[in-house]
Design a protein around this motif. Structure first.
Motif, mmCIF file in Angstrom:
data_model
loop_
_atom_site.group_PDB
_atom_site.id
_atom_site.type_symbol
_atom_site.label_atom_id
_atom_site.label_comp_id
_atom_site.label_asym_id
_atom_site.label_seq_id
_atom_site.Cartn_x
_atom_site.Cartn_y
_atom_site.Cartn_z
ATOM 1 N N ALA A 75 15.947 24.094 -22.710
ATOM 2 C CA ALA A 75 15.885 24.014 -21.245
ATOM 3 C C ALA A 75 15.989 25.389 -20.591
ATOM 4 C CB ALA A 75 16.984 23.094 -20.723
ATOM 5 N N ALA A 76 16.660 26.320 -21.258
ATOM 6 C CA ALA A 76 16.814 27.661 -20.685
ATOM 7 C C ALA A 76 15.481 28.401 -20.620
ATOM 8 C CB ALA A 76 17.820 28.468 -21.494
ATOM 9 N N GLU A 77 14.460 27.899 -21.329
ATOM 10 C CA GLU A 77 13.159 28.557 -21.352
ATOM 11 C C GLU A 77 12.127 27.840 -20.478
ATOM 12 O OE1 GLU A 77 12.173 28.764 -25.479
ATOM 13 O OE2 GLU A 77 13.805 30.152 -25.961
ATOM 14 N N ILE A 78 12.558 26.796 -19.786
ATOM 15 C CA ILE A 78 11.662 26.028 -18.916
ATOM 16 C C ILE A 78 11.732 26.584 -17.492
ATOM 17 C CG2 ILE A 78 11.147 23.731 -18.020
ATOM 18 C CD1 ILE A 78 10.699 24.009 -21.015
ATOM 19 N N SER A 79 10.633 26.522 -16.768
ATOM 20 C CA SER A 79 10.633 26.965 -15.375
ATOM 21 C C SER A 79 11.645 26.162 -14.561
ATOM 22 C CB SER A 79 9.242 26.783 -14.759
ATOM 23 O OG SER A 79 9.298 26.938 -13.353
ATOM 24 N N PHE A 115 23.354 25.672 -12.336
ATOM 25 C CA PHE A 115 23.211 25.828 -13.784
ATOM 26 C C PHE A 115 21.741 25.988 -14.157
ATOM 27 C CE2 PHE A 115 27.589 24.433 -14.243
ATOM 28 C CZ PHE A 115 27.997 25.077 -15.407
ATOM 29 N N ILE A 116 20.880 25.190 -13.549
ATOM 30 C CA ILE A 116 19.444 25.262 -13.839
ATOM 31 C C ILE A 116 18.874 26.631 -13.470
ATOM 32 C CG2 ILE A 116 17.196 24.384 -13.105
ATOM 33 C CD1 ILE A 116 18.531 21.581 -12.894
ATOM 34 N N LYS A 117 19.182 27.092 -12.268
ATOM 35 C CA LYS A 117 18.631 28.365 -11.797
ATOM 36 C C LYS A 117 19.115 29.546 -12.625
ATOM 37 C CE LYS A 117 18.214 26.826 -6.979
ATOM 38 N NZ LYS A 117 18.772 26.948 -5.610
ATOM 39 N N ASN A 118 20.299 29.427 -13.202
ATOM 40 C CA ASN A 118 20.886 30.536 -13.970
ATOM 41 C C ASN A 118 20.762 30.354 -15.480
ATOM 42 O OD1 ASN A 118 22.252 32.462 -11.932
ATOM 43 N ND2 ASN A 118 22.857 30.431 -11.219
ATOM 44 N N LYS A 119 19.875 29.444 -15.904
ATOM 45 C CA LYS A 119 19.548 29.234 -17.316
ATOM 46 C C LYS A 119 20.744 28.741 -18.139
ATOM 47 C CE LYS A 119 15.716 32.523 -17.295
ATOM 48 N NZ LYS A 119 14.676 31.478 -17.316
ATOM 49 N N PHE A 120 21.527 27.847 -17.567
ATOM 50 C CA PHE A 120 22.585 27.116 -18.263
ATOM 51 C C PHE A 120 23.638 28.025 -18.912
ATOM 52 C CE2 PHE A 120 18.739 24.592 -18.081
ATOM 53 C CZ PHE A 120 19.202 23.402 -17.554
ATOM 54 N N PRO A 121 24.260 28.884 -18.126
ATOM 55 C CA PRO A 121 25.266 29.787 -18.697
ATOM 56 C C PRO A 121 26.457 29.019 -19.272
ATOM 57 C CG PRO A 121 25.402 29.771 -16.307
ATOM 58 C CD PRO A 121 24.155 29.024 -16.664
#
Length: 305
Positions: free
Chosen positions: A171-175, A204-210
Motif C-alpha cells: 500500500a505504501a507504493e500505491i498512489s 496514514f495514507i498520505k504519509n505512506k503508512f509510517p
C-alpha cells in the motif's frame, strides 16, 4: 522510591522525542503508536505531554478547559496510577477545568483507578462509551480454513480466488489518491456506529503508512477494493489491526480482506492479533473469525467531588 519530576511538554518536536522513547520502553496497548498519537487529534486541540523522564509519561489533548488523556499511561505498571493522579492534580489546579476525559482504558485499569479514587477528592463518571475488543490466537488460526467451524469463511475465500483476479500490492507504493477515494467510499457506506477516525486514516495514507508493519492494498479484477494496515504492539509478539477498509462492492469483501490480513500477520510470526474496538453490531462481524477472548475498553471521565 519517589516519583520522578514532571515536565510539561507542549511542542510537537519535544513530545515526539519523549513519546518515541517511552513507547519503546513502556508501550503495552495497541494504541501506543507514535504516529497514531500525532495524527489522532481534533481540530483546535493542542498536544500536551506530561513527561516523567525515566518513568514514562502521559499524553493528553486540550482545548481551553477541555482535557482528554489519550490511552493508558506510558509508564511501568506500578506507577501508572500514581503518575496519573499527579497529572490529574496538575490539570485540576485550573479551577475552570470541570472534568478530565479518559479514552481507551481497559476494564482492569478502570477498576484499579476506581479503587484509588475512593479516597481521593475526585469521582469517576460512568463510561460514555464501551468497546468490545476480540483477540485472535494466530497460532491456532488455520490459513486453509479446514473443518466445519470455518466452512463459511472457506466459502468466502474460494468465492474470490476462483471467480476473480486478486492482486495484493504494498500500500505504501500505491498512489494516495486511489486510497483516499476508497476511504471516502468506505466512510459513506459503513453501517457500524462505533467511532471511526477517517482523518487519521487519511494521514496514514498520505504519509505512506509510517510505523506500520503490514500495509496491503487488495485489487479485485484490477480495481482497488480493500486496504489493510497495522503494527506490532510494543513490547510484545502481538499484532494490532488498525485499518481494515473496503468499498462494499461485494457482500463478502469485508471477510475476504480480513482473512488476507490474518494470514499475512500469521506469516509474519505474530502470536495474537488484537482485532480492535467494536460496538455490538461490528462485534457480530468479528465473531465470525472465532476470537480466543474478548476484552472491553472504556471512555469515561473523572471530576472533582
Amino acid at each position: 522510591m519517589g516519583l520522578s519530576v514532571m515536565k510539561i511538554l507542549n511542542t510537537q518536536h519535544e513530545i515526539q522525542i519523549a513519546l518515541k522513547a517511552h513507547i519503546k520502553k513502556f508501550g503495552h496497548r495497541p494504541e501506543h503508536h507514535l504516529y497514531l498519537y500525532l495524527y489522532d487529534i481534533d481540530p483546535g486541540y493542542d498536544f500536551v505531554y506530561f513527561d516523567f523522564g525515566k518513568d514514562g509519561g502521559i499524553f493528553a489533548n486540550n482545548k481551553g478547559k477541555r482535557w482528554y488523556i489519550i490511552d493508558e499511561p506510558l509508564t511501568p505498571p506500578d506507577k501508572r496510577l500514581p503518575l496519573f493522579l499527579k497529572t490529574a492534580k496538575c490539570i485540576f489546579k485550573d479551577a475552570g477545568v470541570k472534568k478530565i476525559s479518559l479514552e481507551e482504558w481497559t476494564n482492569d485499569s478502570r477498576q484499579a483507578l476506581a479503587r484509588v479514587l475512593s479516597s481521593m477528592p475526585y469521582r469517576m463518571v460512568k463510561p460514555s462509551y464501551t468497546l468490545y475488543c476480540p483477540v485472535i490466537n494466530l497460532q491456532d488460526f488455520d490459513e486453509n480454513l479446514a473443518g466445519g467451524k470455518l466452512k463459511g469463511l472457506r466459502y468466502v475465500k474460494n468465492r474470490f480466488l476462483k471467480n476473480h483476479e486478486v492482486e495484493i500490492k504494498n500500500a505504501a507504493e500505491i498512489s494516495p489518491d486511489f486510497m483516499l477515494e476508497l476511504l471516502s467510499v468506505w466512510e459513506k457506506n459503513r453501517t457500524a456506529k462505533d467511532k471511526v477516525w477517517g482523518p487519521d486514516y487519511a494521514k496514514f495514507i498520505k504519509n505512506k503508512f509510517p510505523g506500520c508493519d503490514i500495509a496491503r492494498a487488495i485489487f479485485i479484477d484490477g480495481t482497488l477494493c480493500g486496504l489493510v494496515a497495522g503494527w506490532r504492539i510494543a513490547n510484545s509478539e502481538n499484532y494490532y489491526i488498525y485499518m481494515d477498509i473496503h468499498d462494499y462492492s461485494d457482500e463478502y469483501l469485508g471477510e475476504f480482506i480480513t482473512l488476507d490480513h490474518f494470514t499475512e500477520a500469521k506469516k509474519s510470526g505474530y502470536k495474537l492479533l488484537d482485532f480492535g474496538g467494536s460496538d455490538k453490531p461490528l462485534l457480530n462481524f468479528k465473531q465470525k473469525f472465532h476470537p480466543a477472548y474478548i476484552y472491553k475498553t472504556h471512555n469515561f471521565s473523572i471530576m472533582r467531588k
